[in-house]
Design a protein around this motif. Structure first.
Motif, PDB file in Angstrom:
ATOM      1  N   LEU A 218      90.755   1.322 102.018  1.00 33.73           N
ATOM      2  CA  LEU A 218      90.623   0.855 100.646  1.00 33.73           C
ATOM      3  C   LEU A 218      91.644   1.553  99.756  1.00 33.73           C
ATOM      4  O   LEU A 218      91.743   2.786  99.735  1.00 33.73           O
ATOM      5  CB  LEU A 218      89.204   1.108 100.139  1.00 33.73           C
ATOM      6  CG  LEU A 218      88.091   0.458 100.979  1.00 33.73           C
ATOM      7  CD1 LEU A 218      86.720   0.820 100.421  1.00 33.73           C
ATOM      8  CD2 LEU A 218      88.270  -1.057 101.026  1.00 33.73           C
ATOM      9  N   VAL A 219      92.382   0.739  99.015  1.00 36.54           N
ATOM     10  CA  VAL A 219      93.533   1.212  98.238  1.00 36.54           C
ATOM     11  C   VAL A 219      93.239   1.108  96.745  1.00 36.54           C
ATOM     12  O   VAL A 219      92.712   0.097  96.270  1.00 36.54           O
ATOM     13  CB  VAL A 219      94.790   0.376  98.574  1.00 36.54           C
ATOM     14  CG1 VAL A 219      96.017   0.904  97.835  1.00 36.54           C
ATOM     15  CG2 VAL A 219      95.038   0.352 100.088  1.00 36.54           C
ATOM     16  N   LEU A 220      93.599   2.151  96.015  1.00 38.85           N
ATOM     17  CA  LEU A 220      93.603   2.123  94.550  1.00 38.85           C
ATOM     18  C   LEU A 220      95.023   1.750  94.140  1.00 38.85           C
ATOM     19  O   LEU A 220      95.966   2.485  94.427  1.00 38.85           O
ATOM     20  CB  LEU A 220      93.225   3.494  93.990  1.00 38.85           C
ATOM     21  CG  LEU A 220      93.231   3.655  92.462  1.00 38.85           C
ATOM     22  CD1 LEU A 220      92.159   2.781  91.824  1.00 38.85           C
ATOM     23  CD2 LEU A 220      93.029   5.117  92.080  1.00 38.85           C
ATOM     24  N   ASN A 221      95.200   0.612  93.473  1.00 40.29           N
ATOM     25  CA  ASN A 221      96.535   0.047  93.269  1.00 40.29           C
ATOM     26  C   ASN A 221      96.873  -0.090  91.794  1.00 40.29           C
ATOM     27  O   ASN A 221      96.032  -0.486  90.992  1.00 40.29           O
ATOM     28  CB  ASN A 221      96.593  -1.335  93.939  1.00 40.29           C
ATOM     29  CG  ASN A 221      97.998  -1.890  94.009  1.00 40.29           C
ATOM     30  OD1 ASN A 221      98.933  -1.186  94.371  1.00 40.29           O
ATOM     31  ND2 ASN A 221      98.162  -3.150  93.666  1.00 40.29           N
ATOM     32  N   ASP A 222      98.134   0.216  91.419  1.00 36.84           N
ATOM     33  CA  ASP A 222      98.526   0.062  90.020  1.00 36.84           C
ATOM     34  C   ASP A 222     100.041  -0.087  89.883  1.00 36.84           C
ATOM     35  O   ASP A 222     100.801   0.380  90.729  1.00 36.84           O
ATOM     36  CB  ASP A 222      98.068   1.249  89.178  1.00 36.84           C
ATOM     37  CG  ASP A 222      97.595   0.806  87.792  1.00 36.84           C
ATOM     38  OD1 ASP A 222      98.432   0.299  87.017  1.00 36.84           O
ATOM     39  OD2 ASP A 222      96.391   0.954  87.504  1.00 36.84           O
ATOM     40  N   PHE A 223     100.431  -0.762  88.791  1.00 42.50           N
ATOM     41  CA  PHE A 223     101.848  -0.882  88.447  1.00 42.50           C
ATOM     42  C   PHE A 223     102.269   0.223  87.493  1.00 42.50           C
ATOM     43  O   PHE A 223     103.458   0.541  87.368  1.00 42.50           O
ATOM     44  CB  PHE A 223     102.135  -2.237  87.795  1.00 42.50           C
ATOM     45  CG  PHE A 223     101.643  -2.342  86.373  1.00 42.50           C
ATOM     46  CD1 PHE A 223     102.479  -2.024  85.306  1.00 42.50           C
ATOM     47  CD2 PHE A 223     100.343  -2.738  86.096  1.00 42.50           C
ATOM     48  CE1 PHE A 223     102.027  -2.106  83.992  1.00 42.50           C
ATOM     49  CE2 PHE A 223      99.880  -2.817  84.793  1.00 42.50           C
ATOM     50  CZ  PHE A 223     100.731  -2.503  83.738  1.00 42.50           C
ATOM     51  N   ASN A 224     101.312   0.804  86.772  1.00 40.30           N
ATOM     52  CA  ASN A 224     101.589   1.838  85.786  1.00 40.30           C
ATOM     53  C   ASN A 224     101.690   3.179  86.517  1.00 40.30           C
ATOM     54  O   ASN A 224     100.692   3.775  86.885  1.00 40.30           O
ATOM     55  CB  ASN A 224     100.479   1.878  84.736  1.00 40.30           C
ATOM     56  CG  ASN A 224     100.793   2.808  83.585  1.00 40.30           C
ATOM     57  OD1 ASN A 224     101.436   3.844  83.756  1.00 40.30           O
ATOM     58  ND2 ASN A 224     100.337   2.447  82.393  1.00 40.30           N
ATOM     59  N   LEU A 225     102.914   3.636  86.733  1.00 43.54           N
ATOM     60  CA  LEU A 225     103.125   4.848  87.513  1.00 43.54           C
ATOM     61  C   LEU A 225     103.383   6.060  86.629  1.00 43.54           C
ATOM     62  O   LEU A 225     103.961   7.054  87.064  1.00 43.54           O
ATOM     63  CB  LEU A 225     104.292   4.635  88.492  1.00 43.54           C
ATOM     64  CG  LEU A 225     104.151   3.403  89.393  1.00 43.54           C
ATOM     65  CD1 LEU A 225     105.263   3.369  90.431  1.00 43.54           C
ATOM     66  CD2 LEU A 225     102.790   3.330  90.071  1.00 43.54           C
ATOM     67  N   SER A 226     102.915   5.988  85.391  1.00 46.29           N
ATOM     68  CA  SER A 226     103.065   7.088  84.446  1.00 46.29           C
ATOM     69  C   SER A 226     102.029   8.174  84.738  1.00 46.29           C
ATOM     70  O   SER A 226     101.223   8.074  85.667  1.00 46.29           O
ATOM     71  CB  SER A 226     102.869   6.573  83.020  1.00 46.29           C
ATOM     72  OG  SER A 226     101.508   6.227  82.805  1.00 46.29           O
ATOM     73  N   THR A 227     102.029   9.205  83.903  1.00 44.01           N
ATOM     74  CA  THR A 227     101.036  10.267  84.062  1.00 44.01           C
ATOM     75  C   THR A 227      99.620   9.753  83.839  1.00 44.01           C
ATOM     76  O   THR A 227      98.655  10.375  84.288  1.00 44.01           O
ATOM     77  CB  THR A 227     101.326  11.417  83.089  1.00 44.01           C
ATOM     78  OG1 THR A 227     101.387  10.895  81.754  1.00 44.01           O
ATOM     79  CG2 THR A 227     102.649  12.097  83.420  1.00 44.01           C
ATOM     80  N   ALA A 228      99.488   8.600  83.156  1.00 42.08           N
ATOM     81  CA  ALA A 228      98.146   8.022  82.967  1.00 42.08           C
ATOM     82  C   ALA A 228      97.521   7.674  84.312  1.00 42.08           C
ATOM     83  O   ALA A 228      96.307   7.840  84.499  1.00 42.08           O
ATOM     84  CB  ALA A 228      98.233   6.783  82.079  1.00 42.08           C
ATOM     85  N   TYR A 229      98.333   7.187  85.250  1.00 41.57           N
ATOM     86  CA  TYR A 229      97.814   6.871  86.587  1.00 41.57           C
ATOM     87  C   TYR A 229      97.466   8.157  87.330  1.00 41.57           C
ATOM     88  O   TYR A 229      96.458   8.220  88.037  1.00 41.57           O
ATOM     89  CB  TYR A 229      98.845   6.050  87.353  1.00 41.57           C
ATOM     90  CG  TYR A 229      98.353   5.416  88.644  1.00 41.57           C
ATOM     91  CD1 TYR A 229      97.004   5.173  88.882  1.00 41.57           C
ATOM     92  CD2 TYR A 229      99.268   5.045  89.641  1.00 41.57           C
ATOM     93  CE1 TYR A 229      96.573   4.586  90.061  1.00 41.57           C
ATOM     94  CE2 TYR A 229      98.847   4.447  90.821  1.00 41.57           C
ATOM     95  CZ  TYR A 229      97.503   4.230  91.033  1.00 41.57           C
ATOM     96  OH  TYR A 229      97.093   3.629  92.212  1.00 41.57           O
ATOM     97  N   GLU A 230      98.273   9.178  87.162  1.00 42.34           N
ATOM     98  CA  GLU A 230      97.951  10.463  87.785  1.00 42.34           C
ATOM     99  C   GLU A 230      96.606  10.977  87.283  1.00 42.34           C
ATOM    100  O   GLU A 230      95.775  11.446  88.074  1.00 42.34           O
ATOM    101  CB  GLU A 230      99.041  11.487  87.489  1.00 42.34           C
ATOM    102  CG  GLU A 230     100.381  11.192  88.154  1.00 42.34           C
ATOM    103  CD  GLU A 230     101.427  12.225  87.773  1.00 42.34           C
ATOM    104  OE1 GLU A 230     101.342  13.360  88.285  1.00 42.34           O
ATOM    105  OE2 GLU A 230     102.310  11.893  86.960  1.00 42.34           O
TER     106      GLU A 230
END
Length: 423
Positions: A218-230
């Motif tokens: 199961l993958v957590l997926n996102d296009f927003n690769l900023s520190t917000a995703y971290e």
């Protein structure tokens, strides 16, 4: 160290292969033929184009297929797709998968998944939960019922496709989910996320999917690769949600990021100790999207053709991008988002094949990496007196043969010795 050398250092492994005859005796001092059959690394592409073909459909009528070719055109793409890729992403966008409540497109997508499986391809589902393309009918339900309906949707898909699809983007693009606003279309998933919170929404997706298919990745997926995703990843892990891989998107319609930026992204997300799946990648072979565009969806042009200059740039960018990704040990999957320009996302000339079915230089460049530079061609080796021979190659499935007999075996970095019996 060049990226080409770095890739070999990360991906290639020496194993000692012991070959025996059917009676158990060593295949000693003999010439054996060793060849690779399949990569262990997940070289992926979307399989949207082949849903209609897998179901024997003619013409259009591809309600669930998010862009792509008609079945007749897909036939011409089949060999090109299968010659490079071993992992297919199929579309489970809820609005298209279940446009009428209670009438999901299960059988059609099961047929597509089986079509790929029968051709030796691993299948991934995308996505189980996403605010974009949530069904309109979900808005007709009281807010108190939405959570259970979403839970049931996750259980249904993860369970009914278990064995056919064991890898899922469990939830997609949560960084913007609580505040996502679309003036043209409301959705009930954003409302749910706002009511219960982002991490509980993520927990919902992962726990229900794992309950239905304990073997799933199961993958957590996102296009927003900023520190917000971290920050989101850290919060999810601290909350005890079992995430199997971090998904990173890179639709590079405004130009290739370059090695330095790509490496920086890899290092930031690798520090969580989870496998990295580069889930969505595109590189265009025409004019680049203007840099001032913030949302790629806002770039609307009457025509976006592929050009000779753009195709040469795309080929070079594809090689640089894949070499950078595969030189990083945390990366275990890379999915290119589209084989063809025909019906491509946002109309961008991002396919590896032109709309007329002819190969672009980028296709040949990627195939050259996957099936030549990073592939063990049939190789004759000599065993020693104990039937042993050293084989160096990438993780994956292999065959060894001698005297008209063959054995299959798998090369894995965690198994430095392998013993096979010719049959």
């Amino acid at each position: 160290m060049t990226h080409a050398t770095a890739v070999d250092a990360v991906r290639s492994t020496d194993v000692t292969l012991t070959v025996r005859h059917g009676d158990g005796s060593a295949c000693a001092d003999s010439d054996v033929l060793v060849e690779q059959v399949r990569h262990g690394f997940a070289f992926g592409n979307i399989g949207f184009d082949f849903v209609g073909l897998a179901n024997g459909e003619q013409g259009e009528g591809r309600e669930n297929v998010f862009g792509g070719a008609e079945p007749e055109a897909a036939e011409l793409l089949e060999d090109l797709w299968l010659d490079v890729f071993n992992t297919a992403t199929l579309p489970f966008y809820w609005a298209g998968f279940e446009p009428v409540e209670g009438r999901p497109d299960t059988q059609r997508l099961q047929a597509a998944a089986a079509w790929f499986r029968d051709r030796g391809v691993t299948v991934k589902g995308h996505p189980l939960v996403w605010h974009t393309l949530a069904p309109d009918w979900l808005l007709d339900h009281p807010a108190a019922e939405v959570e259970e309906i979403v839970r049931a949707r996750v259980r249904r898909e993860a369970g009914s496709f278990a064995g056919l699809i064991d890898t899922w983007d469990a939830i997609n693009e949560v960084v913007i989910m609580p505040v996502f606003a679309n003036e043209e279309r409301q959705n009930a998933i954003t409302g749910l996320c706002r009511r219960i919170g982002r991490i509980p929404t993520i927990r919902l997706a992962f726990e229900e999917a794992r309950r239905a298919n304990p073997a799933a990745t199961l993958v957590l997926n996102d296009f927003n690769l900023s520190t917000a995703y971290e920050c989101l990843v850290e919060g999810v892990l601290e909350a005890g949600v079992q995430v199997d891989a971090i998904g990173l998107q890179s639709h590079m319609h405004q130009g290739y990021w370059g090695e330095e930026r790509t490496q920086e992204v890899l290092e930031r997300f690798a520090r969580y100790g989870l496998p990295l799946h580069w889930t969505e990648t595109t590189l265009v072979s025409g004019d680049l999207m203007p840099p001032e565009v913030v949302d790629l969806n806002d770039h609307q042009v009457p025509s976006w053709p592929s050009t000779p200059e753009g195709e040469e740039r795309q080929a070079d960018d594809v090689v640089r991008h894949y070499r950078t990704l595969l030189a990083h040990p945390s990366v275990e999957a890379v999915t290119y988002w589209g084989i063809t320009d025909r019906g491509a996302w946002l109309g961008a000339p991002a396919g590896l094949v032109r709309a007329d079915g002819s190969r672009k230089p980028a296709y040949d460049a990627l195939r050259g990496l996957v099936k030549e530079d990073w592939w063990l061609a049939p190789t004759r080796l000599r065993t020693d007196a104990e039937g042993r021979v050293t084989v160096r190659g990438w993780a994956g499935d292999y065959a060894v043969s001698a005297g008209g007999r063959t054995a299959s075996w798998s090369l894995r970095p965690d198994a430095p010795t392998v013993e096979v019996t010719l049959t």
